[in-house]
Design an enzyme around this catalytic site. Sequence first.
Site, PDB file in Angstrom:
ATOM      1  N   CYS A   1     -17.508   8.517 -31.159  1.00  0.00           N
ATOM      2  CA  CYS A   1     -17.761   8.845 -29.762  1.00  0.00           C
ATOM      3  C   CYS A   1     -16.578   8.387 -28.922  1.00  0.00           C
ATOM      4  CB  CYS A   1     -19.045   8.135 -29.324  1.00  0.00           C
ATOM      5  SG  CYS A   1     -19.512   8.425 -27.616  1.00  0.00           S
TER       6      CYS A   1
ATOM      7  N   HIS B   1     -25.565  15.407 -30.249  1.00  0.00           N
ATOM      8  CA  HIS B   1     -24.877  14.171 -29.849  1.00  0.00           C
ATOM      9  C   HIS B   1     -24.646  14.167 -28.334  1.00  0.00           C
ATOM     10  CE1 HIS B   1     -21.657  10.978 -30.527  1.00  0.00           C
ATOM     11  NE2 HIS B   1     -21.374  11.398 -29.309  1.00  0.00           N
ATOM     12  N   GLU B   2     -24.136  15.296 -27.796  1.00  0.00           N
ATOM     13  CA  GLU B   2     -23.829  15.366 -26.366  1.00  0.00           C
ATOM     14  C   GLU B   2     -25.105  15.397 -25.508  1.00  0.00           C
ATOM     15  OE1 GLU B   2     -20.925  14.536 -25.639  1.00  0.00           O
ATOM     16  OE2 GLU B   2     -20.041  14.934 -27.591  1.00  0.00           O
TER      17      GLU B   2
ATOM     18  N   HIS C   1     -26.337  12.033 -24.904  1.00  0.00           N
ATOM     19  CA  HIS C   1     -25.669  11.361 -23.786  1.00  0.00           C
ATOM     20  C   HIS C   1     -26.376  11.653 -22.461  1.00  0.00           C
ATOM     21  CE1 HIS C   1     -22.249   9.291 -25.423  1.00  0.00           C
ATOM     22  NE2 HIS C   1     -21.778  10.364 -26.027  1.00  0.00           N
TER      23      HIS C   1
END
Length: 184
Positions: free
Chosen positions: A110, A153-154, A157
Amino acid sequence: MITMSDIIREGHPTLREVAKEVKIPPSLEDQETLKSLLEYVKNSQDPEKAATFNLRPGIGIAAPQIDVSKRMLAIRVTNEKGELIEEALFNPKVISHSVEQAYLTSGEGCLSVDRDVPGFVPRYRKVTVKGFDINGQLKTLKLRGLPAIVFQHEIDHLNGIMFYDHINQKDPFKPIENAVAIDR
């Protein structure tokens, strides 16, 4: 232009917030932010530009990583057929996913984490994502393999979740049952 100094690091409170929805149609300011996220991943993948601007290579970035707590992200990655997937979206949501899981054998990294965090990160192998493009047009994407992992993954966030939250703390390399291992 976003540089490494604009990217906040783990421990910063914005990375643990649930980001706010972007009003559609998007404002010019939000459009500029989304464009700059995509520009970062493009530039970071160009060795010359990455060296010139001191950019760490990335295949995805979300607005909270530049301390903007809004639901927007950009990815630029090739799929298993070698096709380039380049997307920048407002308010992306996973609307369906496979039962089958996948993980990267090398683990995940990351831009906001300056250390190696060993371990497998379980993700869905296939996802369908809905979101709005730079002009506020609704898009639906069907993704599998690495692009699906990057989107998850994003999107994490945007929900205040870091990739290492998914790693089995007692046994980081415990095989994930019925999951496809993806080499990267």
